[in-house]
Design a protein around this motif. Structure first.
Motif, PDB file in Angstrom:
ATOM      1  N   ALA A  94       0.806  -1.074   0.243  1.00 28.51           N
ATOM      2  CA  ALA A  94       0.088  -0.061  -0.067  1.00 28.51           C
ATOM      3  C   ALA A  94       0.731   1.243   0.236  1.00 28.51           C
ATOM      4  O   ALA A  94       0.585   2.201  -0.839  1.00 28.51           O
ATOM      5  CB  ALA A  94      -0.948   0.091   1.141  1.00 28.51           C
ATOM      6  N   ALA A  95       1.665   1.138   0.754  1.00 29.06           N
ATOM      7  CA  ALA A  95       2.912   2.214   0.895  1.00 29.06           C
ATOM      8  C   ALA A  95       3.489   2.599  -0.501  1.00 29.06           C
ATOM      9  O   ALA A  95       3.808   3.598  -1.100  1.00 29.06           O
ATOM     10  CB  ALA A  95       3.761   2.171   1.905  1.00 29.06           C
ATOM     11  N   THR A  96       3.922   1.370  -1.217  1.00 25.71           N
ATOM     12  CA  THR A  96       4.488   1.597  -2.288  1.00 25.71           C
ATOM     13  C   THR A  96       3.725   2.235  -3.562  1.00 25.71           C
ATOM     14  O   THR A  96       3.902   3.042  -4.334  1.00 25.71           O
ATOM     15  CB  THR A  96       5.187   0.336  -2.932  1.00 25.71           C
ATOM     16  OG1 THR A  96       5.879  -0.365  -1.883  1.00 25.71           O
ATOM     17  CG2 THR A  96       5.999   0.197  -4.308  1.00 25.71           C
ATOM     18  N   ARG A  97       2.257   1.826  -3.617  1.00 25.85           N
ATOM     19  CA  ARG A  97       1.477   2.267  -4.458  1.00 25.85           C
ATOM     20  C   ARG A  97       1.007   3.721  -4.177  1.00 25.85           C
ATOM     21  O   ARG A  97       0.958   4.633  -5.067  1.00 25.85           O
ATOM     22  CB  ARG A  97       0.162   1.340  -4.360  1.00 25.85           C
ATOM     23  CG  ARG A  97       0.147   0.137  -4.945  1.00 25.85           C
ATOM     24  CD  ARG A  97      -0.977  -0.836  -4.816  1.00 25.85           C
ATOM     25  NE  ARG A  97      -0.972  -2.019  -5.351  1.00 25.85           N
ATOM     26  CZ  ARG A  97      -1.929  -2.940  -5.400  1.00 25.85           C
ATOM     27  NH1 ARG A  97      -3.075  -2.891  -4.599  1.00 25.85           N
ATOM     28  NH2 ARG A  97      -1.860  -4.238  -5.989  1.00 25.85           N
ATOM     29  N   ALA A  98       1.049   4.144  -2.863  1.00 26.20           N
ATOM     30  CA  ALA A  98       0.622   5.648  -2.597  1.00 26.20           C
ATOM     31  C   ALA A  98       1.810   6.453  -2.919  1.00 26.20           C
ATOM     32  O   ALA A  98       1.763   7.552  -3.709  1.00 26.20           O
ATOM     33  CB  ALA A  98       0.473   5.607  -1.187  1.00 26.20           C
ATOM     34  N   LYS A  99       3.310   5.985  -2.799  1.00 26.05           N
ATOM     35  CA  LYS A  99       4.383   6.653  -3.264  1.00 26.05           C
ATOM     36  C   LYS A  99       4.288   6.613  -4.920  1.00 26.05           C
ATOM     37  O   LYS A  99       4.629   7.981  -5.324  1.00 26.05           O
ATOM     38  CB  LYS A  99       5.462   5.686  -2.642  1.00 26.05           C
ATOM     39  CG  LYS A  99       7.018   6.679  -3.151  1.00 26.05           C
ATOM     40  CD  LYS A  99       8.024   5.910  -2.469  1.00 26.05           C
ATOM     41  CE  LYS A  99       9.439   6.818  -2.772  1.00 26.05           C
ATOM     42  NZ  LYS A  99      10.489   6.116  -2.226  1.00 26.05           N
ATOM     43  N   ALA A 100       4.121   5.485  -5.584  1.00 22.21           N
ATOM     44  CA  ALA A 100       3.940   5.572  -7.011  1.00 22.21           C
ATOM     45  C   ALA A 100       2.957   6.851  -7.415  1.00 22.21           C
ATOM     46  O   ALA A 100       3.192   7.590  -8.330  1.00 22.21           O
ATOM     47  CB  ALA A 100       3.849   4.410  -7.599  1.00 22.21           C
ATOM     48  N   ALA A 101       1.906   6.751  -6.762  1.00 25.21           N
ATOM     49  CA  ALA A 101       0.765   7.738  -7.316  1.00 25.21           C
ATOM     50  C   ALA A 101       0.873   9.057  -6.971  1.00 25.21           C
ATOM     51  O   ALA A 101       0.857  10.037  -7.713  1.00 25.21           O
ATOM     52  CB  ALA A 101      -0.716   7.483  -6.407  1.00 25.21           C
ATOM     53  N   ARG A 102       1.871   9.318  -5.688  1.00 26.44           N
ATOM     54  CA  ARG A 102       2.311  10.814  -5.131  1.00 26.44           C
ATOM     55  C   ARG A 102       3.430  11.004  -6.210  1.00 26.44           C
ATOM     56  O   ARG A 102       3.226  12.198  -6.833  1.00 26.44           O
ATOM     57  CB  ARG A 102       2.876  10.602  -4.033  1.00 26.44           C
ATOM     58  CG  ARG A 102       2.874  11.902  -3.425  1.00 26.44           C
ATOM     59  CD  ARG A 102       3.143  11.907  -1.833  1.00 26.44           C
ATOM     60  NE  ARG A 102       4.386  10.940  -1.579  1.00 26.44           N
ATOM     61  CZ  ARG A 102       4.059   9.668  -0.993  1.00 26.44           C
ATOM     62  NH1 ARG A 102       2.795   9.430  -0.666  1.00 26.44           N
ATOM     63  NH2 ARG A 102       4.878   9.010  -0.552  1.00 26.44           N
ATOM     64  N   SER A 103       4.313  10.207  -6.834  1.00 23.88           N
ATOM     65  CA  SER A 103       5.401  10.705  -7.638  1.00 23.88           C
ATOM     66  C   SER A 103       4.693  10.986  -9.227  1.00 23.88           C
ATOM     67  O   SER A 103       5.066  11.825  -9.769  1.00 23.88           O
ATOM     68  CB  SER A 103       6.205   9.676  -8.029  1.00 23.88           C
ATOM     69  OG  SER A 103       5.850   8.293  -8.248  1.00 23.88           O
TER      70      SER A 103
END
Length: 838
Positions: free
Chosen positions: A807-816
């Protein structure tokens, strides 16, 4: 007893004895052991050796008379043989008392007549033989004392050390079990005779022996002390300097012992008289946070250490451990006058005159002497640029006491103030001057006037720490001894606002046992504690209580309570009305009263304490009687009213509910009567205690007084360190010393310049910097330290390498993605310069 010299020998007897000794050589140590085991079997050999010793003495004297320079060859052999024979005969002398009865006289006569001409080895052997016979009690020390004193001045260092140690150890051994005053007096007379002689070498050796025996507390009497003090008047300046140095050195050693004792914790634990309440100890260990508990524990330890230091100091000063040779002077006034006259006439160097000055000042302070010419003499040297001026000022302070007329010290006091305390003076000089003024006023409070004190107190605002501390210490002193000289804002909360210094010549005579008033205070505090317990009864809750059925006693009490409430309300209204009248009158007459405050204070200060106490007692008795009569009258009136109401109401009243506040009237009346009775009992108990001041206190009373003093000191110490709160302990930060304590107190010149920061030289500053760099390593950059790190990764590096959840990885990708989109959007609107095609 005169010494007998060795008899004269004829040449025939000398040659006969020499032939006997030469024909039969003996091994002296072996023969000595055999003679000690069997004295009777070797009497003939002893006689031969004794004759051989006599012939050797005769031959040695003949050679000494014929020799022009010094004996050599045969003379050296004769001297060695003579020394061995003397030691041999001294060892076996206790076993042949009749045959060797004249041996001490022969050896003593040889040393007395030819001591300087004897070879060093023979001289030392003869002295050892004579000491051995004195130790074996064949000869008395009194008979050989003069000889041993003469042997110390012949120039032989080994013999001088041997004779000195023999005299000291013999006298110590003689007085080890008990004091033999007869023999001690004889020996003292011999040493006193040598000390009073004009020859410097003999007087110096006698003075050294007396000082050593006095320091070892062998001859610790007044005769020895006065003899040492009289050495200050010896014609030789060396003897005088040695005597003055001994007196001052004794004072300095006592002061060093006090400072060492105050710094050592082992000696501090020896005094167990520290009484702290369990409540204070519990608060320091269990109340508050960890940091506050740590601070409270540290404060508690400081309190205990300070109390132990004060108690030890008071015991040392008041007990038998305090000693100074100057305290045992038989004629202290004559000693001070004689030494001062020599000081005025002498041409010694400055250090010697300062030493004499300090001894005179110490004697004046210890014995409360009056030497009026001493203060003008000191006045000539009171200058800030004077060499060793703090030592001079310490001597001036030491010479001040309450028996000196203030007029004699006033010129010196004014010169100290004018020379040291002014605006153009250096801060170090101002601090020293204020400290000296404080010490002089502590001993002579009459020297200070109001104008001068207010000028000196203004230095409390100085930016220099030493000056402000000295000025505040002066304020603290006069808060205790005379608060009226201070301005109102500087008085604080003094213990006794009407305190005044004693007039010149006034003496306070103790009429009771010190500390006996603590017993009365303890009794009265116990009575107040019982009052507090009775006052503690009651509650703030107003609960509804059902009233008693009609016709019962409780109903009657309720009706009487109502009447009491009405009566109390009427009395309250009357008191309020009278208070309003009083306030109105007070407002009208406020100006007149403010004008007469000073006159009333002066009149009150002039009144006698006895009349005040008697008037207060009479007023208290009248008030108590009136309160008791009023309470009885109110109770009787209320009882009559309650009876009438019971008759009128009858029995058929309804059940009602009443609150606890209905009982306030009854409780107030009961408390008033109970307190009045307790006050009357307390007054009578105090009168009984005053009447019984002449009674004999028991051991339990003295123990109780000691405990109460310790508790009082503990309470004051805790209040000063902020561990407890109390209005009666805020102003008790300074304890005024008594006249006897000030007399024994030594004034340290270093304390007069306390808190003064001296400017360090460049070398001192460099040494301080280098001392701070010793434990610190060489400077290394922080990056270099990280690169040289040999261990694993740091926590920050591990955090970067840690795998994140999905979940943190997907959130970081979406944020980037969002950030990149916003960046592209902003980049299209940016102005990139003027377009060429326009």
């Amino acid at each position: 007893m005169p010494r007998k010299h060795a008899p004269a020998f004829t040449p025939e007897a000398a040659s006969a004895s020499a032939s006997v000794g030469a024909g039969q050589p003996h091994n002296l140590p072996v023969l000595q052991a055999k003679m000690k085991r069997d004295p009777e079997g070797y009497e003939e050999e002893l006689r031969q050796l004794h004759r051989h010793f006599e012939s050797s003495v005769f031959l040695f004297r003949q050679q000494a008379a014929l020799a022009t320079t010094s004996s050599s060859g045969g003379g050296g052999e004769v001297a060695k043989e003579l020394g061995d024979l003397a030691l041999f005969l001294a060892h076996v002398a206790p076993f042949y008392p009749d045959d060797l009865a004249d041996l001490p006289d022969q050896i003593g006569g040889l040393l007395d007549t030819n001591a300087r001409g004897l070879p060093p080895g023979l001289r030392e052997h003869l002295v050892q033989a004579l000491i051995l016979m004195v130790n074996r009690k064949i000869v008395d020390l009194e008979d050989t004392m003069e000889l041993f004193m003469e042997l110390q001045v012949i120039g032989d260092r080994a013999v001088k050390k041997l004779a000195f140690s023999h005299i000291v150890h013999s006298i110590r051994r003689m007085n080890q079990k008990h004091k033999n005053d007869t023999r001690n007096r004889k020996l003292q007379n011999i040493l006193f005779k040598f000390l009073q002689a004009e020859e410097e070498s003999r007087a110096k050796r006698a003075f050294t022996i007396l000082c050593d025996l006095h320091r070892r507390r062998v001859w610790f009497d007044e005769r020895t002390t006065n003899a040492i003090c009289d050495a200050c008047f010896h014609p030789s300046s060396r003897i005088m300097i040695a005597a003055i140095s001994f007196l001052l050195g004794y004072e300095n050693s006592e002061q060093e012992d006090d400072s060492d004792a105050s710094s050592s914790e082992d000696e501090a634990d020896q005094n167990p008289q520290i009484l702290l309440s369990k409540q204070d100890v519990y608060k320091a260990n269990h109340k508050g946070t960890a940091a506050s508990k740590k601070k409270k524990k540290a404060k508690l330890q400081r309190v205990i250490r300070s109390m132990k230091r004060q108690q030890r100091k008071s015991v040392d000063e008041a007990g038998s451990s305090y000693y100074s040779p100057l305290t045992y002077l038989k004629d202290a006034q004559g000693f001070a006058e004689k030494l001062f006259s020599r000081l005025q006439k002498c041409n010694e160097r400055f250090e010697v005159r300062m030493m004499m000055l300090k001894v005179i000042a110490r004697t004046i302070g210890l014995h409360h002497l009056v030497l009026l010419n001493f203060y003008p003499y000191l006045q000539r040297y009171v200058q800030p640029h004077q060499r060793d001026v703090t030592t001079l000022l310490a001597a001036a302070v030491q010479a001040c006491h309450d028996m000196v007329p203030p007029d004699a010290v006033e010129p010196l006091f004014k010169q100290i103030v004018n020379q040291f305390v002014h605006d153009r003076s250096r801060p170090e000089a101002i601090a020293v001057g204020l400290n000296v003024v404080r010490e002089i006023c502590m001993r002579m409070p009459l020297m200070m006037n109001e104008d001068l004190l207010q000028d000196l107190v203004l230095y409390k605002k100085s930016h220099e720490k030493a000056v402000s501390i000295a000025a505040r210490s002066l304020i603290t002193l006069f808060r205790e001894i005379c608060p009226s000289l201070l301005v109102k804002k500087d008085r604080g909360r003094p213990v006794d606002p009407k305190a005044r210094p004693k007039a010149f010549g006034e003496v306070t005579v103790a009429s009771d046992v010190p500390g006996a008033e603590l017993l009365d205070e303890n009794i009265s505090s116990e009575g107040e504690g019982s009052d507090d317990e009775s006052d503690a009864f009651g509650s703030n809750d107003e609960t509804d209580l059902p009233s008693a059925p009609p016709g019962t006693e409780e109903n009657r009490e309720a009706s009487s309570d109502a009447n009491k409430l009405d009566a109390n309300e009427d009395t309250k209204e009357e008191h309020e009305a009278s208070d309003e009248d009083c306030t109105n009158e007070g407002q009208d007459n406020s100006d007149n009263e403010s004008d007469g405050i000073d006159e009333e204070l002066d009149d009150d200060s002039d009144m006698d304490a006895d009349t005040d106490i008697s008037d207060e007692d009479n007023n208290d008795d009248e008030e108590l009687k009136e309160s008791i009569n009023d309470s009885e009258d109110e109770g009787s009136d209320q009882d009559e009213d309650s009876d009438e109401e019971d008759k009128s109401k009858g029995i058929g009243s309804k059940v009602q509910k009443r609150k606890l506040s209905d009982y306030i009237g009854e409780l107030n009346a009961a408390d008033a009567s109970l307190r009045a009775l307790k006050r009357l009992a307390g007054v009578k108990k105090a009168q009984v205690s005053l009447d019984e001041t002449g009674k004999i206190l028991s051991d339990e009373d003295f123990k109780r007084i000691k405990e109460l003093k310790a508790k009082k000191e503990a309470k004051l110490a805790l209040a000063q360190h902020g561990l407890i709160k109390g209005s009666d302990t805020k102003s008790a930060t300074f304890k005024m010393l008594s006249s006897d304590q000030l007399r024994r107190k030594r004034v340290d010149p270093l304390q007069l310049e306390a808190h003064v920061r001296r400017k360090m030289t460049k070398e001192e500053r460099l040494a301080l910097v280098k001392a701070g760099r010793e434990d610190r390593g060489a400077y290394v950059a922080r990056a270099a330290v990280k690169q040289k790190k040999t261990g694993g990764l740091s926590n920050k590096q591990k955090q970067h390498k840690k795998r994140m959840p999905l979940a943190a990885t997907r959130a970081k990708a979406a944020r980037s993605r969002q950030e990149k989109k916003q960046q592209r959007k902003r980049s299209g609107n940016q102005f990139r310069g003027r377009k060429a095609w326009k």
